[in-house]
Design a protein around this motif. Structure first.
Motif, PDB file in Angstrom:
ATOM      1  N   ALA A 161       0.760  -1.320  -0.288  1.00  0.00           N
ATOM      2  CA  ALA A 161      -0.310   0.064   0.219  1.00  0.00           C
ATOM      3  C   ALA A 161       0.957   1.317  -0.153  1.00  0.00           C
ATOM      4  CB  ALA A 161      -0.787   0.127   1.275  1.00  0.00           C
ATOM      5  N   ASN A 162       0.202   2.330  -0.349  1.00  0.00           N
ATOM      6  CA  ASN A 162       1.045   3.594  -0.301  1.00  0.00           C
ATOM      7  C   ASN A 162       1.166   4.047   1.266  1.00  0.00           C
ATOM      8  OD1 ASN A 162      -1.393   4.601   0.350  1.00  0.00           O
ATOM      9  ND2 ASN A 162      -1.799   5.427  -1.886  1.00  0.00           N
ATOM     10  N   LEU A 163       2.078   4.954   1.377  1.00  0.00           N
ATOM     11  CA  LEU A 163       2.364   5.200   2.872  1.00  0.00           C
ATOM     12  C   LEU A 163       0.948   5.673   3.650  1.00  0.00           C
ATOM     13  CD1 LEU A 163       5.584   7.461   2.252  1.00  0.00           C
ATOM     14  CD2 LEU A 163       5.429   5.291   3.750  1.00  0.00           C
ATOM     15  N   ASP A 164       0.403   6.632   3.006  1.00  0.00           N
ATOM     16  CA  ASP A 164      -0.695   6.970   3.850  1.00  0.00           C
ATOM     17  C   ASP A 164      -1.901   6.070   4.225  1.00  0.00           C
ATOM     18  OD1 ASP A 164      -1.703   7.366   1.373  1.00  0.00           O
ATOM     19  OD2 ASP A 164      -2.435   9.288   1.548  1.00  0.00           O
ATOM     20  N   SER A 165      -1.892   5.111   3.150  1.00  0.00           N
ATOM     21  CA  SER A 165      -3.140   4.100   3.445  1.00  0.00           C
ATOM     22  C   SER A 165      -2.764   2.742   4.242  1.00  0.00           C
ATOM     23  CB  SER A 165      -3.989   4.056   2.271  1.00  0.00           C
ATOM     24  OG  SER A 165      -3.111   3.422   1.288  1.00  0.00           O
ATOM     25  N   ALA A 166      -1.454   2.662   4.220  1.00  0.00           N
ATOM     26  CA  ALA A 166      -0.747   1.397   4.885  1.00  0.00           C
ATOM     27  C   ALA A 166      -1.255   0.859   5.988  1.00  0.00           C
ATOM     28  CB  ALA A 166       0.635   1.421   4.602  1.00  0.00           C
TER      29      ALA A 166
ATOM     30  N   SER B 152      -0.022  -4.864   8.345  1.00  0.00           N
ATOM     31  CA  SER B 152       0.739  -5.922   7.730  1.00  0.00           C
ATOM     32  C   SER B 152       1.002  -5.824   6.357  1.00  0.00           C
ATOM     33  CB  SER B 152      -0.133  -7.194   7.775  1.00  0.00           C
ATOM     34  OG  SER B 152      -1.390  -6.932   6.882  1.00  0.00           O
ATOM     35  N   ASP B 153       1.216  -4.299   5.905  1.00  0.00           N
ATOM     36  CA  ASP B 153       1.522  -3.867   4.573  1.00  0.00           C
ATOM     37  C   ASP B 153       2.844  -3.307   4.580  1.00  0.00           C
ATOM     38  OD1 ASP B 153      -1.012  -4.089   3.428  1.00  0.00           O
ATOM     39  OD2 ASP B 153      -1.700  -2.324   4.060  1.00  0.00           O
ATOM     40  N   LEU B 154       3.546  -3.552   3.269  1.00  0.00           N
ATOM     41  CA  LEU B 154       4.640  -2.981   2.881  1.00  0.00           C
ATOM     42  C   LEU B 154       4.542  -1.736   1.993  1.00  0.00           C
ATOM     43  CD1 LEU B 154       7.874  -3.250   2.696  1.00  0.00           C
ATOM     44  CD2 LEU B 154       7.461  -4.652   0.517  1.00  0.00           C
ATOM     45  N   SER B 155       5.253  -0.660   2.259  1.00  0.00           N
ATOM     46  CA  SER B 155       5.231   0.692   1.302  1.00  0.00           C
ATOM     47  C   SER B 155       6.730   0.937   0.826  1.00  0.00           C
ATOM     48  CB  SER B 155       4.529   1.834   2.230  1.00  0.00           C
ATOM     49  OG  SER B 155       4.307   2.752   1.131  1.00  0.00           O
ATOM     50  N   PHE B 156       6.598   1.991   0.156  1.00  0.00           N
ATOM     51  CA  PHE B 156       8.113   2.475  -0.197  1.00  0.00           C
ATOM     52  C   PHE B 156       7.959   4.121  -0.175  1.00  0.00           C
ATOM     53  CE2 PHE B 156       5.838   2.933  -4.237  1.00  0.00           C
ATOM     54  CZ  PHE B 156       6.591   4.062  -4.934  1.00  0.00           C
ATOM     55  N   ILE B 157       9.202   4.559  -0.109  1.00  0.00           N
ATOM     56  CA  ILE B 157       9.133   6.076  -0.280  1.00  0.00           C
ATOM     57  C   ILE B 157      10.586   6.228  -1.342  1.00  0.00           C
ATOM     58  CG2 ILE B 157      10.593   6.332   1.627  1.00  0.00           C
ATOM     59  CD1 ILE B 157       9.495   9.056   2.083  1.00  0.00           C
ATOM     60  N   SER B 158      10.420   6.803  -2.542  1.00  0.00           N
ATOM     61  CA  SER B 158      11.437   7.186  -3.458  1.00  0.00           C
ATOM     62  C   SER B 158      11.763   8.478  -3.657  1.00  0.00           C
ATOM     63  CB  SER B 158      11.038   6.458  -4.528  1.00  0.00           C
ATOM     64  OG  SER B 158       9.905   6.737  -5.209  1.00  0.00           O
TER      65      SER B 158
ATOM     66  N   GLY C 255       0.967   3.720   8.619  1.00  0.00           N
ATOM     67  CA  GLY C 255       0.531   2.542   9.559  1.00  0.00           C
ATOM     68  C   GLY C 255       1.280   1.213   8.912  1.00  0.00           C
ATOM     69  N   ALA C 256       2.174   1.407   8.263  1.00  0.00           N
ATOM     70  CA  ALA C 256       3.008   0.129   7.363  1.00  0.00           C
ATOM     71  C   ALA C 256       3.681  -0.399   8.415  1.00  0.00           C
ATOM     72  CB  ALA C 256       3.871   0.868   6.263  1.00  0.00           C
ATOM     73  N   ALA C 257       3.813  -1.867   8.253  1.00  0.00           N
ATOM     74  CA  ALA C 257       4.576  -2.675   9.027  1.00  0.00           C
ATOM     75  C   ALA C 257       5.903  -2.451   8.542  1.00  0.00           C
ATOM     76  CB  ALA C 257       4.273  -4.182   8.707  1.00  0.00           C
ATOM     77  N   ALA C 258       6.231  -2.279   7.247  1.00  0.00           N
ATOM     78  CA  ALA C 258       7.701  -2.112   6.964  1.00  0.00           C
ATOM     79  C   ALA C 258       7.435  -1.021   5.700  1.00  0.00           C
ATOM     80  CB  ALA C 258       8.528  -3.145   6.481  1.00  0.00           C
TER      81      ALA C 258
END
Length: 82
Positions: A27-32, A35-41, A53-56
């Protein structure tokens, strides 16, 4: 489902956090969720790290200190996420 440690191994990335943390979605950062994985680039989204709220999160190592959840450290976060 994978654990953070398994994902780090599969992607050949270093990580921080709990290796046994279960990841079951993306998921994206703001909706994670927890148990979700997100990223930031992009630095433009660094402010969202504090409230994700992401797990990682997959991110560049230079931003790891800003992340309070598990991190997969990548020189190319978007490519690693894809």
């Amino acid at each position: 489902m994978y654990t953070l440690g398994e994902l780090a191994n599969a992607l050949a990335l270093e990580f921080t956090g709990d290796a046994t943390c279960t990841i079951s979605g993306v998921a994206n950062l703001d909706s994670a969720g927890p148990s979700d994985l997100s990223f930031i680039s992009s630095k433009a989204f660094l402010s969202q790290l504090a409230s994700t709220g992401a797990a990682a999160v997959i991110l560049h190592p230079e931003h790891a200190a800003l992340c309070s959840v598990g991190c997969l450290l990548s020189q190319t976060p978007y490519l690693s996420y894809a």
